[in-house]
Design an enzyme around this catalytic site. Structure first.
Site, mmCIF file in Angstrom:
data_model
loop_
_atom_site.group_PDB
_atom_site.id
_atom_site.type_symbol
_atom_site.label_atom_id
_atom_site.label_comp_id
_atom_site.label_asym_id
_atom_site.label_seq_id
_atom_site.Cartn_x
_atom_site.Cartn_y
_atom_site.Cartn_z
ATOM 1 N N THR A 261 -4.862 -7.379 10.366
ATOM 2 C CA THR A 261 -5.302 -6.239 9.819
ATOM 3 C C THR A 261 -5.101 -5.166 10.580
ATOM 4 O OG1 THR A 261 -7.320 -7.571 8.576
ATOM 5 C CG2 THR A 261 -7.348 -5.109 8.692
ATOM 6 N N LYS B 94 0.798 -1.149 0.219
ATOM 7 C CA LYS B 94 -0.103 -0.197 0.015
ATOM 8 C C LYS B 94 0.762 1.111 0.038
ATOM 9 C CE LYS B 94 -3.919 -2.412 2.363
ATOM 10 N NZ LYS B 94 -4.920 -2.062 3.208
ATOM 11 N N ARG C 122 2.742 -6.132 9.160
ATOM 12 C CA ARG C 122 2.055 -5.019 9.715
ATOM 13 C C ARG C 122 2.787 -4.808 11.067
ATOM 14 N NH1 ARG C 122 -3.048 -7.920 7.294
ATOM 15 N NH2 ARG C 122 -3.599 -6.498 5.564
ATOM 16 N N TYR D 104 -12.680 -2.494 -3.662
ATOM 17 C CA TYR D 104 -13.075 -2.599 -2.436
ATOM 18 C C TYR D 104 -14.550 -2.436 -2.148
ATOM 19 C CZ TYR D 104 -8.432 -2.519 0.024
ATOM 20 O OH TYR D 104 -7.132 -2.582 0.232
ATOM 21 N N HIS E 235 -2.183 -5.385 1.614
ATOM 22 C CA HIS E 235 -3.488 -5.897 1.445
ATOM 23 C C HIS E 235 -2.984 -7.425 1.184
ATOM 24 C CE1 HIS E 235 -7.510 -7.176 0.167
ATOM 25 N NE2 HIS E 235 -6.924 -7.999 -0.934
ATOM 26 N N PHE F 110 -15.591 3.166 7.118
ATOM 27 C CA PHE F 110 -14.117 3.615 6.708
ATOM 28 C C PHE F 110 -13.953 3.596 5.188
ATOM 29 C CE2 PHE F 110 -14.338 -0.917 7.594
ATOM 30 C CZ PHE F 110 -13.897 -1.400 6.567
ATOM 31 N N GLU G 247 -9.767 -10.826 -7.134
ATOM 32 C CA GLU G 247 -8.731 -9.603 -7.208
ATOM 33 C C GLU G 247 -7.777 -9.919 -8.249
ATOM 34 O OE1 GLU G 247 -7.548 -9.715 -2.909
ATOM 35 O OE2 GLU G 247 -9.546 -9.292 -2.361
ATOM 36 N N ARG H 60 -1.306 -14.424 4.493
ATOM 37 C CA ARG H 60 -1.925 -13.632 5.605
ATOM 38 C C ARG H 60 -1.370 -13.738 6.870
ATOM 39 N NH1 ARG H 60 -6.961 -11.400 4.271
ATOM 40 N NH2 ARG H 60 -7.570 -11.696 6.598
ATOM 41 N N ASN I 101 -2.174 0.290 6.883
ATOM 42 C CA ASN I 101 -1.694 -1.243 7.357
ATOM 43 C C ASN I 101 -0.600 -1.743 6.229
ATOM 44 O OD1 ASN I 101 -3.716 -2.007 5.749
ATOM 45 N ND2 ASN I 101 -4.681 -3.315 7.042
#
Ligand code: CMP
Length: 142
Positions: free
Chosen positions: A92, A10, A103, A50, A116, A58, A127, A86, A113
């Protein structure tokens, strides 16, 4: 089973200049990068990605953050890639992320964060197709 998952570095992590550090963690875990590109998401592209969060409070902040700078979008391949990716990312919310996860090391808040990762093989497929054409994904032959 060998799976594919979508990974995004990100804007906050790109800004911290840790793209290579994050890629190294994937590679050390045995995940292979089979597609990757840097892009600056438009509002429309981020909103579409998203879409499932459209009604969440948010959503506006998420879209404005994800369009605040370039991101690096990749497809990772490997045994149980969705879960393994993950695990490397951590929770998250970075406050809940285990020590040594990306993270925990680079994220500052649930909004910013660092990364993704797809949450299931079903979302991974959606995705991956959202960002990459078939020709852009390069299966490893060695
Ligand atoms: P990501 O995996 O990219 O998917 C949706 C993102 O929304 C999530 O990471 C977080 O960065 C962001 N977000 C902000 N607030 C929340 C929240 N309360 N719950 C879940 N995700 C949130």
């Amino acid at each position: 089973a060998v799976e594919r998952t979508l990974s995004i570095v990100k804007p906050d992590a790109v800004g911290k200049n840790v793209i290579g550090e994050i890629f190294s963690r994937f590679e050390r875990a045995g995940l292979k990068i089979v597609a990757t590109k840097m892009m600056h998401l438009s509002k429309e592209k981020a909103e579409g990605f998203y879409a499932e969060h459209k009604e969440r409070p948010f959503f506006g902040a998420l879209v404005s953050f994800m369009t605040s700078g370039p991101v690096v979008v990749s497809v990772l391949e490997g045994e149980n890639a969705v879960i393994r990716h993950r695990e490397i990312l951590g929770a998250t919310d970075p406050k809940k992320a285990a020590a040594g996860t990306i993270r925990a090391d680079y994220a500052v808040s649930v909004d910013e964060n660092a990364t993704h990762g797809s949450d299931s093989t079903t979302s991974a497929e959606r995705e991956i197709n959202y960002f990459f054409s078939k020709e852009e994904v390069c299966p490893r032959t060695r």
